[in-house]
Design an enzyme around this catalytic site. Structure first.
Site, PDB file in Angstrom:
ATOM      1  N   PRO A  94     -22.368 -38.945   2.151  1.00  0.00           N
ATOM      2  CA  PRO A  94     -22.668 -39.159   3.566  1.00  0.00           C
ATOM      3  C   PRO A  94     -22.901 -37.843   4.298  1.00  0.00           C
ATOM      4  O   PRO A  94     -22.014 -37.002   4.370  1.00  0.00           O
ATOM      5  CB  PRO A  94     -21.407 -39.869   4.089  1.00  0.00           C
ATOM      6  CG  PRO A  94     -20.318 -39.449   3.156  1.00  0.00           C
ATOM      7  CD  PRO A  94     -20.976 -39.265   1.819  1.00  0.00           C
ATOM      8  N   GLY A 115     -24.611 -36.553   7.974  1.00  0.00           N
ATOM      9  CA  GLY A 115     -25.117 -37.047   9.250  1.00  0.00           C
ATOM     10  C   GLY A 115     -26.280 -36.243   9.795  1.00  0.00           C
ATOM     11  O   GLY A 115     -26.755 -35.279   9.179  1.00  0.00           O
ATOM     12  N   SER A 153     -23.793 -42.076   6.889  1.00  0.00           N
ATOM     13  CA  SER A 153     -22.851 -41.465   7.819  1.00  0.00           C
ATOM     14  C   SER A 153     -22.779 -42.224   9.133  1.00  0.00           C
ATOM     15  O   SER A 153     -23.768 -42.784   9.606  1.00  0.00           O
ATOM     16  CB  SER A 153     -23.268 -40.018   8.097  1.00  0.00           C
ATOM     17  OG  SER A 153     -22.513 -39.461   9.156  1.00  0.00           O
ATOM     18  N   GLN A 178     -19.989 -44.869   5.615  1.00  0.00           N
ATOM     19  CA  GLN A 178     -18.939 -43.893   5.898  1.00  0.00           C
ATOM     20  C   GLN A 178     -18.529 -44.011   7.352  1.00  0.00           C
ATOM     21  O   GLN A 178     -19.359 -43.971   8.254  1.00  0.00           O
ATOM     22  CB  GLN A 178     -19.431 -42.470   5.607  1.00  0.00           C
ATOM     23  CG  GLN A 178     -18.445 -41.370   5.972  1.00  0.00           C
ATOM     24  CD  GLN A 178     -18.606 -40.874   7.408  1.00  0.00           C
ATOM     25  OE1 GLN A 178     -19.700 -40.886   7.955  1.00  0.00           O
ATOM     26  NE2 GLN A 178     -17.520 -40.468   8.017  1.00  0.00           N
ATOM     27  N   TYR A 183     -16.268 -42.700  10.610  1.00  0.00           N
ATOM     28  CA  TYR A 183     -15.385 -41.809  11.352  1.00  0.00           C
ATOM     29  C   TYR A 183     -14.570 -42.685  12.291  1.00  0.00           C
ATOM     30  O   TYR A 183     -15.138 -43.432  13.095  1.00  0.00           O
ATOM     31  CB  TYR A 183     -16.182 -40.785  12.170  1.00  0.00           C
ATOM     32  CG  TYR A 183     -16.755 -39.656  11.362  1.00  0.00           C
ATOM     33  CD1 TYR A 183     -15.955 -38.929  10.488  1.00  0.00           C
ATOM     34  CD2 TYR A 183     -18.096 -39.291  11.489  1.00  0.00           C
ATOM     35  CE1 TYR A 183     -16.474 -37.881   9.749  1.00  0.00           C
ATOM     36  CE2 TYR A 183     -18.621 -38.239  10.742  1.00  0.00           C
ATOM     37  CZ  TYR A 183     -17.810 -37.545   9.883  1.00  0.00           C
ATOM     38  OH  TYR A 183     -18.315 -36.513   9.142  1.00  0.00           O
ATOM     39  N   THR A 233     -13.588 -41.282   6.267  1.00  0.00           N
ATOM     40  CA  THR A 233     -13.383 -39.840   6.120  1.00  0.00           C
ATOM     41  C   THR A 233     -12.108 -39.440   6.843  1.00  0.00           C
ATOM     42  O   THR A 233     -11.933 -39.746   8.022  1.00  0.00           O
ATOM     43  CB  THR A 233     -14.588 -39.058   6.676  1.00  0.00           C
ATOM     44  OG1 THR A 233     -15.737 -39.371   5.884  1.00  0.00           O
ATOM     45  CG2 THR A 233     -14.345 -37.563   6.616  1.00  0.00           C
ATOM     46  N   LYS A 245     -12.174 -40.664   1.920  1.00  0.00           N
ATOM     47  CA  LYS A 245     -12.920 -39.454   1.560  1.00  0.00           C
ATOM     48  C   LYS A 245     -12.242 -38.237   2.179  1.00  0.00           C
ATOM     49  O   LYS A 245     -11.966 -38.200   3.379  1.00  0.00           O
ATOM     50  CB  LYS A 245     -14.358 -39.552   2.065  1.00  0.00           C
ATOM     51  CG  LYS A 245     -15.211 -38.321   1.763  1.00  0.00           C
ATOM     52  CD  LYS A 245     -16.632 -38.505   2.264  1.00  0.00           C
ATOM     53  CE  LYS A 245     -17.493 -37.292   1.967  1.00  0.00           C
ATOM     54  NZ  LYS A 245     -17.117 -36.139   2.803  1.00  0.00           N
ATOM     55  N   HIS A 273     -15.204 -31.669   2.166  1.00  0.00           N
ATOM     56  CA  HIS A 273     -16.263 -31.736   3.168  1.00  0.00           C
ATOM     57  C   HIS A 273     -17.283 -30.610   2.984  1.00  0.00           C
ATOM     58  O   HIS A 273     -17.858 -30.092   3.943  1.00  0.00           O
ATOM     59  CB  HIS A 273     -15.677 -31.694   4.578  1.00  0.00           C
ATOM     60  CG  HIS A 273     -16.406 -32.562   5.570  1.00  0.00           C
ATOM     61  ND1 HIS A 273     -15.971 -33.814   5.919  1.00  0.00           N
ATOM     62  CD2 HIS A 273     -17.544 -32.356   6.273  1.00  0.00           C
ATOM     63  CE1 HIS A 273     -16.802 -34.341   6.810  1.00  0.00           C
ATOM     64  NE2 HIS A 273     -17.769 -33.478   7.039  1.00  0.00           N
ATOM     65  N   ARG A 293     -16.836 -27.456   5.044  1.00  0.00           N
ATOM     66  CA  ARG A 293     -17.207 -27.437   6.463  1.00  0.00           C
ATOM     67  C   ARG A 293     -16.036 -27.703   7.409  1.00  0.00           C
ATOM     68  O   ARG A 293     -16.195 -27.622   8.618  1.00  0.00           O
ATOM     69  CB  ARG A 293     -18.316 -28.458   6.725  1.00  0.00           C
ATOM     70  CG  ARG A 293     -19.612 -28.111   6.021  1.00  0.00           C
ATOM     71  CD  ARG A 293     -20.646 -29.200   6.160  1.00  0.00           C
ATOM     72  NE  ARG A 293     -21.057 -29.452   7.525  1.00  0.00           N
ATOM     73  CZ  ARG A 293     -21.901 -28.683   8.225  1.00  0.00           C
ATOM     74  NH1 ARG A 293     -22.396 -27.578   7.673  1.00  0.00           N
ATOM     75  NH2 ARG A 293     -22.242 -28.991   9.458  1.00  0.00           N
ATOM     76  N   ASP A 315     -17.100 -35.060  -4.560  1.00  0.00           N
ATOM     77  CA  ASP A 315     -18.200 -34.298  -3.975  1.00  0.00           C
ATOM     78  C   ASP A 315     -17.735 -32.898  -3.602  1.00  0.00           C
ATOM     79  O   ASP A 315     -16.568 -32.567  -3.772  1.00  0.00           O
ATOM     80  CB  ASP A 315     -18.860 -35.037  -2.796  1.00  0.00           C
ATOM     81  CG  ASP A 315     -18.161 -34.865  -1.457  1.00  0.00           C
ATOM     82  OD1 ASP A 315     -17.277 -33.994  -1.306  1.00  0.00           O
ATOM     83  OD2 ASP A 315     -18.500 -35.603  -0.527  1.00  0.00           O
ATOM     84  N   SER A 316     -18.663 -32.092  -3.147  1.00  0.00           N
ATOM     85  CA  SER A 316     -18.475 -30.714  -2.683  1.00  0.00           C
ATOM     86  C   SER A 316     -18.800 -29.694  -3.769  1.00  0.00           C
ATOM     87  O   SER A 316     -18.116 -29.617  -4.796  1.00  0.00           O
ATOM     88  CB  SER A 316     -17.060 -30.451  -2.159  1.00  0.00           C
ATOM     89  OG  SER A 316     -16.756 -31.284  -1.051  1.00  0.00           O
ATOM     90  N   GLY A 317     -19.870 -28.940  -3.526  1.00  0.00           N
ATOM     91  CA  GLY A 317     -20.254 -27.853  -4.414  1.00  0.00           C
ATOM     92  C   GLY A 317     -21.173 -28.246  -5.549  1.00  0.00           C
ATOM     93  O   GLY A 317     -21.543 -27.403  -6.356  1.00  0.00           O
TER      94      GLY A 317
END
Length: 380
Positions: free
Chosen positions: A95, A97, A124, A146, A148, A174, A253, A277, A280, A308-310
């Protein structure tokens, strides 16, 4: 089940006269040439001194596959069943945005590209386009939503209800974004896509959100969006409320600590996504790939563990899968593809990523995901 051909995509690309960016750094450079400093900086940058951002990708190099040879790898089955749905491969769209800052077609282009190559698409909350617009543009494809959490929880419930009605298969809450991370590049460029209205697709189309506004001016919409996304009180009680409200599977997440993974199972959560994230949010945290093995160990197969990430290329995905991830989510690479070439750019990224993943699995000596997870991985 697919048959591995010697000339699948590599030789097709070599035989083509078309020139386009291939690896992550080339994609990023191509996107930089297309974007203004504000949007480019927002997508590229991470929190603080970007220590976590660097660790996310660099940490993959610490893990090495020890391949097996003299195995017939002429066929490959990458099917994976997650929460009652069977997908042809274990690669998802993470996700992300405000895609409209990268390209006018934004999430619509990404979701269409994802559908073409059978990547389940995680949309997102702060998309430039609404749940319904994306569902209409990609009928029949797999999509998750996803979420928020909103300070006005009725807005959260409304969005979940809309995702259910649109045929989305799961809710991804998330948990690491109770407030925005310290992002110096955005301050330097004086750029916030939320303040400029790029992430309002799901808000202006939501009856509960719009009814709560004092007026429907752009300023009122943006102020209320930002106010609702800021939710430092988010806690396990809210998770339980969401669990009671929806029949869809719920994944959390942003899990990095094994104790949080244990709690998620105790609270009846259906799956987790190991993620920081993309660096971030909180700088200086553990790389996602370093957090993965211990979480896989404590979960012990009770619920799916996505990652996820990287992730920058197919071999990264293979390492995460070999370390126990059920599936792997791709983020920045597809955004750079979107910025540099619209839907066609995303398609190119996803096709190359899928092909590299498949080739890497086969070259490791595995013929399916079960064999892949039995591979020896050494850490330096």
């Amino acid at each position: 089940m697919s048959t591995i051909k010697n000339n699948d995509l590599l030789l097709d690309n070599i035989g083509s006269n078309e020139k386009y960016p291939i690896n992550f750094s080339e994609l990023e450079q191509a996107a930089q040439e297309k974007l203004d400093a504000g949007p480019f900086g927002y997508i590229r940058s991470s929190a603080g001194g970007e220590e976590t951002y660097r660790k996310n990708s660099n940490s993959f190099e610490k893990y090495s596959i020890v391949p097996r040879f003299l195995t017939d790898v002429s066929t490959l089955n990458t099917e994976v069943t997650i929460l009652g749905h069977t997908y042809p491969h274990p690669l998802f769209i993470a996700p992300v945005g405000v895609n409209k800052i990268a390209h006018e077609d934004g999430e619509i282009a990404v979701a269409k590209a994802a559908a073409k190559f059978n990547y389940p698409y995680i949309q997102s909350t702060v998309s430039s386009y609404s749940i319904e617009e994306i569902a209409e543009a990609t009928k029949g494809s797999s999509k998750w939503f996803q979420l928020y959490w909103s300070q006005n929880k009725e807005i959260s419930f409304s969005m979940v209800r809309r995702a259910e009605a649109a045929g989305y298969e799961a809710i991804v809450l998330t948990v690491d974004t109770v407030m925005l991370g310290w992002r110096e590049e955005d301050v330097r460029n004086q750029f916030s896509p939320l303040k400029r209205g790029f992430g309002q697709g799901n808000y202006t189309s939501d009856p509960i959100f719009m009814a709560a506004l004092s007026d429907h001016s752009m300023d009122a919409i943006i102020d209320s969006m930002i106010e609702n996304i800021y939710h430092p009180t988010l806690n396990w009680n809210n998770i339980e409320e969401l669990r009671e409200y929806t029949s869809l599977p719920i994944l959390l997440k942003g899990i990095l600590h094994p104790e949080d993974a244990k709690l998620a199972i105790e609270k009846g959560i259906d799956g987790i996504i190991v993620s920081n994230h993309g660096g971030r949010q909180l700088d200086g945290v553990i790389a996602s790939i370093d957090a993965l093995p211990e979480i896989v160990e404590v979960v012990n197969g009770q619920i799916p563990v996505l990652f996820d990430s990287g992730v920058r290329r197919g071999s990264d995905a293979v390492k995460a899968l070999a370390l126990g991830a059920t599936a792997v989510c791709i983020g920045r690479p597809f955004v750079w593809g979107l910025a540099s070439g619209g839907q066609a750019g995303v398609e190119r990224v996803l096709e190359n990523f899928l092909q590299e993943t498949n080739v890497s699995i086969s070259l490791s000596g595995a013929r399916n995901l079960e064999e892949l997870r039995k591979l020896k991985i050494v850490r330096s």
